[in-house]
Design an enzyme around this catalytic site. Structure first.
Site, short mmCIF file in Angstrom:
data_model
loop_
_atom_site.label_atom_id
_atom_site.label_comp_id
_atom_site.label_asym_id
_atom_site.label_seq_id
_atom_site.Cartn_x
_atom_site.Cartn_y
_atom_site.Cartn_z
N HIS A 72 0.83 -1.21 0.00
CA HIS A 72 0.00 0.00 0.00
C HIS A 72 0.87 1.26 0.00
CE1 HIS A 72 -3.97 -1.89 1.64
NE2 HIS A 72 -3.52 -2.48 0.55
N TYR A 195 -9.14 4.64 8.16
CA TYR A 195 -9.27 4.95 9.57
C TYR A 195 -10.41 5.97 9.69
CZ TYR A 195 -4.68 2.84 10.65
OH TYR A 195 -3.62 1.98 10.82
N LYS A 292 1.71 -0.65 15.23
CA LYS A 292 3.14 -0.68 15.53
C LYS A 292 3.65 -1.87 16.34
CE LYS A 292 4.30 2.97 13.44
NZ LYS A 292 4.91 2.71 12.16
N TYR A 379 4.09 6.52 10.38
CA TYR A 379 3.27 5.35 10.02
C TYR A 379 4.08 4.33 9.23
CZ TYR A 379 -0.92 2.74 8.83
OH TYR A 379 -1.88 1.73 8.72
P1 FAD Z 1 3.57 -12.30 21.21
O1 FAD Z 1 3.14 -12.31 19.79
O2 FAD Z 1 2.54 -12.11 22.25
O3 FAD Z 1 4.32 -13.68 21.46
C1 FAD Z 1 4.66 -14.12 22.75
C2 FAD Z 1 4.75 -15.63 22.75
O4 FAD Z 1 5.13 -16.05 24.05
C3 FAD Z 1 3.43 -16.30 22.43
O5 FAD Z 1 3.59 -17.26 21.41
C4 FAD Z 1 3.02 -16.94 23.77
O6 FAD Z 1 2.32 -18.14 23.57
C5 FAD Z 1 4.36 -17.15 24.41
N1 FAD Z 1 4.31 -17.21 25.88
C6 FAD Z 1 3.58 -16.45 26.71
N2 FAD Z 1 3.80 -16.80 27.99
C7 FAD Z 1 4.71 -17.79 27.95
C8 FAD Z 1 5.33 -18.57 28.95
N3 FAD Z 1 5.05 -18.40 30.25
N4 FAD Z 1 6.21 -19.51 28.57
C9 FAD Z 1 6.50 -19.71 27.27
N5 FAD Z 1 5.93 -19.00 26.26
C10 FAD Z 1 5.04 -18.06 26.62
N6 FAD Z 1 -0.57 -5.06 16.80
C11 FAD Z 1 -0.81 -4.34 15.71
O7 FAD Z 1 0.11 -3.65 15.23
N7 FAD Z 1 -2.07 -4.38 15.13
C12 FAD Z 1 -3.07 -5.17 15.63
O8 FAD Z 1 -4.16 -5.24 15.08
C13 FAD Z 1 -2.84 -5.93 16.77
N8 FAD Z 1 -3.82 -6.71 17.29
C14 FAD Z 1 -3.55 -7.43 18.43
C15 FAD Z 1 -4.55 -8.23 19.01
C16 FAD Z 1 -4.30 -8.93 20.19
C17 FAD Z 1 -5.41 -9.78 20.82
C18 FAD Z 1 -3.03 -8.85 20.81
C19 FAD Z 1 -2.75 -9.59 22.10
C20 FAD Z 1 -2.03 -8.07 20.20
C21 FAD Z 1 -2.28 -7.36 19.02
N9 FAD Z 1 -1.29 -6.56 18.41
C22 FAD Z 1 -1.55 -5.84 17.32
C23 FAD Z 1 0.04 -6.46 18.90
C24 FAD Z 1 0.98 -7.40 18.17
O9 FAD Z 1 0.30 -8.55 17.76
C25 FAD Z 1 2.09 -7.69 19.13
O10 FAD Z 1 2.77 -6.47 19.38
C26 FAD Z 1 3.07 -8.75 18.66
O11 FAD Z 1 2.45 -10.01 18.64
C27 FAD Z 1 4.29 -8.77 19.59
O12 FAD Z 1 5.06 -9.89 19.33
P2 FAD Z 1 5.82 -10.62 20.52
O13 FAD Z 1 6.56 -11.72 19.86
O14 FAD Z 1 6.52 -9.63 21.34
O15 FAD Z 1 4.67 -11.20 21.47
C1 DHB Z 2 -4.55 -3.53 11.24
C2 DHB Z 2 -4.36 -3.40 12.60
C3 DHB Z 2 -4.04 -2.17 13.11
O1 DHB Z 2 -3.82 -2.03 14.43
C4 DHB Z 2 -3.94 -1.05 12.30
O2 DHB Z 2 -3.65 0.15 12.83
C5 DHB Z 2 -4.12 -1.20 10.94
C6 DHB Z 2 -4.44 -2.45 10.42
C7 DHB Z 2 -4.89 -4.86 10.72
O3 DHB Z 2 -5.06 -5.79 11.52
O4 DHB Z 2 -5.02 -5.01 9.50
#
Ligand code: FAD
Ligand code: DHB
Length: 385
Positions: A72, A195, A292, A379
């Site tokens: 995009h 948005y 982010k 962004y």
């Molecule tokens: P995570 O993806 O959370 O990975 C952490 C891992 O650690 C998981 O696989 C979990 O199973 C594992 N874990 C947890 N506890 C333990 C333990 N005790 N022992 C071993 N393993 C463990 N960001 C956006 O930019 N846009 C979005 O739309 C968006 N939607 C989201 C929706 C939800 C419900 C959530 C929770 C987050 C969302 N985020 C979004 C944020 C984004 O997905 C996260 O910032 C991203 O996943 C961060 O990656 P990470 O690897 O740090 O953590």
């Molecule tokens: C999506 C999630 C977001 O948090 C955002 O700001 C834009 C797009 C998505 O899940 O596609």
């Protein structure tokens, strides 16, 4: 068992870190408490910054991403029933990529398995004690002696919780709203993300593929998803995304997934304690409005991997010592941007003063090149360190 870096969590942070370490000949063990299937099906983020894609490409992790992604060059801000395009690429020379986080996680797991280095799912009772990582898989308790531990286990993980609270400073803000997110089997109604600011609350029209739309609605923080049958969701989306353009029509279809995500800003400093390094959501959370969270997780582990590479190449631990300081600069920039986007686009109270400020800001970022460039630059994201 012995390893150089024990990695807790097989989300984007843990898996990208494991691969970057592998490319530098550094050994690691990755453990996750969930099943592989659960981790691969968790629907979350969808927007990758230009720099994230560059990093994944350079690491050889982007073959399928580059084939299947949607690129995009702009996003739209919709308010007062009129859409205003922010031309991201024209303003910054950079683009964004739409690719589901769970698809990326599938690619990362497959790349890890190809390296034949350990990746263990369904690990129970995961514990970190100094540089010792213990867990139970299939009833067998394993202890891994590590040089370092990377806590990549998300906001609710155990890594951060094991650090004495006196060693950490926490910054936190909760919001009175949450996002109700749905994945729908329907072609996106527009080519770019929308948005929408609306008196009934924020809405976001995003996508995953030419056949799958991703949609979000601002809802109160205590929302029970059971109160939102599909018909109510479509009604609300139609209302909030409506515009004075006879060609606009929201495409509807079966809802494949539905969930409520809380919104919070959270930072812990420092992101390191002794030989434990926190990365991604384990160290910080941003409200999703700036798209982010995933990008920030990848940016952290890019710095961390470089620090480990320097250390194991015998060039000292200067970068590891500065890990937290380097990461926090980006973290706070992103915190501000995510808070700002959230404040501009969500309805918080019925105060007409707040509403006028929000509309004034929306008119400004969609009419002034300088203001639009600020939004666009943040962004699409800043280049990785
Ligand atoms: P995570 O993806 O959370 O990975 C952490 C891992 O650690 C998981 O696989 C979990 O199973 C594992 N874990 C947890 N506890 C333990 C333990 N005790 N022992 C071993 N393993 C463990 N960001 C956006 O930019 N846009 C979005 O739309 C968006 N939607 C989201 C929706 C939800 C419900 C959530 C929770 C987050 C969302 N985020 C979004 C944020 C984004 O997905 C996260 O910032 C991203 O996943 C961060 O990656 P990470 O690897 O740090 O953590
Ligand atoms: C999506 C999630 C977001 O948090 C955002 O700001 C834009 C797009 C998505 O899940 O596609």
């Amino acid at each position: 068992m012995r390893t150089q870096v024990g990695i807790v969590g097989a989300g984007p942070a843990g898996l990208v870190l494991a691969h970057l370490l592998h490319l530098n000949g550094i050994d690691s063990v990755v453990v996750d408490r969930q099943t592989r299937d659960h981790v691969e099906k968790r629907i979350r983020a969808g927007v990758l910054e230009h720099g994230t894609v560059d990093l994944l490409t350079a690491a050889g992790l982007a073959d399928r991403l580059l084939r299947e992604r949607m690129v995009h060059h702009g996003v739209e801000l919709l308010f007062d029933r009129v859409g205003h395009r922010v031309p991201l690429t024209e303003l910054t020379g950079r683009e964004i990529t739409i690719y589901g986080q769970h698809e990326l996680v599938k690619d990362l797991i497959s790349a890890r398995l190809d390296t034949e280095r350990p990746l263990l799912f369904e690990a129970a009772d995961v514990q970190v004690d100094g540089t010792e990582l213990t867990f139970d898989v299939d009833g067998t308790q394993t202890t891994v002696e590590c040089d370092f531990i990377a806590g990549c286990d998300g906001f609710h993980g155990i890594s951060r919780a094991g650090i004495p609270s006196s060693a950490l400073t926490v910054f936190e803000r909760e919001y009175p709203h949450a996002w109700l997110g749905v994945l729908a089997q329907a072609p996106p109604a527009s080519d770019e993300l929308v948005y929408a600011y609306h008196d009934r609350g924020f809405a976001l029209h995003s996508m995953r593929t030419p056949d799958i739309t991703r949609l979000y609605l601002q809802v109160p923080a205590d929302t029970d998803v059971a109160d939102w049958p599909d018909a109510r969701i479509w009604d609300e989306l139609r209302t909030r995304l409506d515009r004075d353009d006879p060609r606009w029509q929201l495409n509807e279809g079966p809802i494949l997934e539905k969930s409520v995500a809380a919104m919070r800003s959270f930072v812990v400093t420092p992101m390191q304690h002794e030989r434990l390094f926190l990365a991604g959501d384990a160290a910080h959370i941003v409200p999703p409005t700036g798209a982010k969270g995933l990008n920030l997780a990848v940016a952290d582990v890019a710095v961390l991997a470089e620090g480990f590479a320097e250390y194991y190449a015998g060039r000292g631990s200067g970068l590891l010592r500065r890990y937290s300081e380097i990461c926090l600069q980006r973290v706070w920039r992103v915190q501000h941007f995510s808070w700002w986007m959230t404040s501009m686009l969500h309805r918080v109270d019925d105060d007409p003063f707040t509403r006028e400020l929000q509309l004034s800001q929306l008119r400004y970022v969609t009419s002034s090149t300088a203001a639009a460039t600020t939004l666009a630059e943040n962004y699409v994201g800043f280049p990785m360190a």
